[in-house]
Design a protein around this motif. Sequence first.
Motif, mmCIF file in Angstrom:
data_model
loop_
_atom_site.group_PDB
_atom_site.id
_atom_site.type_symbol
_atom_site.label_atom_id
_atom_site.label_comp_id
_atom_site.label_asym_id
_atom_site.label_seq_id
_atom_site.Cartn_x
_atom_site.Cartn_y
_atom_site.Cartn_z
ATOM 1 N N GLN A 1 -7.404 -0.093 -5.487
ATOM 2 C CA GLN A 1 -6.354 -1.015 -6.112
ATOM 3 C C GLN A 1 -6.622 0.580 -7.206
ATOM 4 O O GLN A 1 -4.933 0.532 -7.005
ATOM 5 N N ALA A 2 -7.047 1.412 -7.061
ATOM 6 C CA ALA A 2 -6.416 2.391 -8.514
ATOM 7 C C ALA A 2 -5.527 3.089 -7.720
ATOM 8 O O ALA A 2 -4.556 4.268 -8.420
ATOM 9 N N VAL A 3 -5.996 3.840 -6.932
ATOM 10 C CA VAL A 3 -5.120 4.869 -6.182
ATOM 11 C C VAL A 3 -3.955 4.106 -5.132
ATOM 12 O O VAL A 3 -2.857 5.602 -4.747
ATOM 13 N N ALA A 4 -4.187 2.823 -4.818
ATOM 14 C CA ALA A 4 -2.721 2.316 -4.632
ATOM 15 C C ALA A 4 -1.785 2.745 -5.671
ATOM 16 O O ALA A 4 -0.444 3.259 -4.758
ATOM 17 N N TRP A 5 -2.059 3.375 -6.787
ATOM 18 C CA TRP A 5 -0.501 3.322 -8.229
ATOM 19 C C TRP A 5 -0.634 4.593 -7.696
ATOM 20 O O TRP A 5 0.354 5.238 -7.951
ATOM 21 N N ILE A 6 -1.959 5.561 -8.655
ATOM 22 C CA ILE A 6 -1.146 6.780 -8.977
ATOM 23 C C ILE A 6 -1.686 7.452 -7.628
ATOM 24 O O ILE A 6 -1.192 9.234 -7.483
ATOM 25 N N SER A 7 -1.986 7.300 -6.420
ATOM 26 C CA SER A 7 -1.535 8.267 -5.060
ATOM 27 C C SER A 7 -0.773 8.364 -3.703
ATOM 28 O O SER A 7 0.103 8.643 -3.621
ATOM 29 N N HIS A 8 -1.439 6.519 -3.103
ATOM 30 C CA HIS A 8 -0.455 6.380 -1.761
ATOM 31 C C HIS A 8 1.039 5.731 -3.156
ATOM 32 O O HIS A 8 1.838 6.144 -1.555
ATOM 33 N N LEU A 9 1.190 5.026 -3.562
ATOM 34 C CA LEU A 9 2.189 4.900 -4.218
ATOM 35 C C LEU A 9 3.286 5.849 -4.417
ATOM 36 O O LEU A 9 4.828 5.735 -4.069
ATOM 37 N N MET B 1 4.890 7.254 -1.307
ATOM 38 C CA MET B 1 5.813 6.413 -0.473
ATOM 39 C C MET B 1 7.370 6.427 -1.278
ATOM 40 O O MET B 1 8.271 6.599 -0.806
ATOM 41 N N VAL B 2 7.358 6.618 -2.699
ATOM 42 C CA VAL B 2 8.287 6.569 -3.583
ATOM 43 C C VAL B 2 8.865 8.295 -3.676
ATOM 44 O O VAL B 2 10.395 7.926 -3.151
ATOM 45 N N MET C 1 -1.887 7.111 7.056
ATOM 46 C CA MET C 1 -3.012 5.796 7.201
ATOM 47 C C MET C 1 -4.090 5.563 6.072
ATOM 48 O O MET C 1 -3.833 5.006 6.140
ATOM 49 N N MET C 2 -3.049 6.043 4.917
ATOM 50 C CA MET C 2 -2.649 5.849 3.627
ATOM 51 C C MET C 2 -2.430 4.291 3.639
ATOM 52 O O MET C 2 -2.848 3.183 3.388
ATOM 53 N N ALA C 3 -0.864 4.047 4.269
ATOM 54 C CA ALA C 3 -0.724 2.998 4.734
ATOM 55 C C ALA C 3 -1.344 1.449 5.474
ATOM 56 O O ALA C 3 -1.465 0.941 4.822
ATOM 57 N N ARG C 4 -1.476 2.203 6.616
ATOM 58 C CA ARG C 4 -2.136 2.013 7.322
ATOM 59 C C ARG C 4 -3.386 0.706 6.929
ATOM 60 O O ARG C 4 -3.696 -0.113 6.876
ATOM 61 N N ASN D 1 -4.640 0.447 3.729
ATOM 62 C CA ASN D 1 -4.954 0.544 2.281
ATOM 63 C C ASN D 1 -3.574 -0.594 2.163
ATOM 64 O O ASN D 1 -2.595 -0.751 1.133
ATOM 65 N N GLN D 2 -2.470 -0.906 3.179
ATOM 66 C CA GLN D 2 -2.355 -1.870 3.481
ATOM 67 C C GLN D 2 -1.807 -2.610 2.539
ATOM 68 O O GLN D 2 0.005 -2.961 1.157
ATOM 69 N N ARG D 3 -3.035 -3.861 1.888
ATOM 70 C CA ARG D 3 -2.116 -4.959 0.300
ATOM 71 C C ARG D 3 -2.444 -4.160 -0.593
ATOM 72 O O ARG D 3 -1.128 -4.974 -1.504
ATOM 73 N N GLN D 4 -3.277 -2.776 -0.656
ATOM 74 C CA GLN D 4 -2.634 -2.732 -1.908
ATOM 75 C C GLN D 4 -1.459 -1.739 -2.271
ATOM 76 O O GLN D 4 -1.326 -1.942 -3.375
ATOM 77 N N LEU D 5 -1.141 -1.077 -1.856
ATOM 78 C CA LEU D 5 -0.286 -0.623 -1.201
ATOM 79 C C LEU D 5 1.428 -0.838 -1.634
ATOM 80 O O LEU D 5 2.140 -1.081 -2.522
#
Length: 279
Positions: A172-180, A183-184, A228-231, A233-237
């Motif tokens: 949940q944390a890395v969805a904000w500061i790494s995975h998002l 994508m942005v 791989m991040m998206a696949r 950690n899909q829900r949190q991303l």
Amino acid sequence: MNIGIVGLGLIGGSLGLDLRRLGHQVLGVSRQEQTCHQAIDLGIADHTSTNLSLLAEAQVVFICTPIAVIAPTVEKLIPDLSAEVVLTDVGSVKQAVVEQVAPLWPNFIGGHPMAGTAESGIEAAQPNLFAGNSYVLTPVETTPASALQIVEEIVRSLTTKVYICTPEDHDQAVAWISHLPVMVSNSLIDACLSETEPSISLLSQKLASSGFRDTSRVGGGNPELGVMMARYNQRQLLRSLVSYRQSLEQLIETLEKEDWQTLEKRLQLAQLRRPEFFT
């Protein structure tokens, strides 16, 4: 200590450089024979092989493969390992990995070094890549305390900032500061490429400097890693992307209304609070 590394790319190669410098014997495994030779030439490993059986003498093994093949790699490793060997990984998603691997190997600790570059492959490996950066460990209830201690001591020796949390909280944390941000950043590049006037598009490319370089860096990185991040950690991303979309819509509305006071307050708040992410 004999430390095995499976996957000798940017992360695995950089680990090898640091671990050898600290006096450990590094056993490196890669699918490519050429990469094995490079690892020796670059000082990344003491011994290398394309065969996982090389790791029979390892006490700790870092699995530095793409997320999709972490569990299959562990399954192939099991016949060559003694029961006390500690396994850990470096994947950027933890819940899916831990759920797959922990039942296969009790002495497994999910791990994620928060470090990297836009480059990939063994040629991108560099010493001190992890120094001063966060390194997350995600034990679960069944994780032996001794296994956690061993991995924690190793990653602390890399002068990292070690954080311990659940796999779910990590994702949940890395969805904000790494995975998002990946994508942005990708969307930023995509938007810039949408310019239909060739002369303006070319001028934009000529004028691009540090601001664009900084904000587009992660979006121009390894595509496989982004997928791989998206696949996994899909829900949190998706949750973070929806919030980001709402923020963009608010920004568009502010500009359409020419509400410069609100825009200034928004920018001031970002300037004030950004340092909270780098304490």
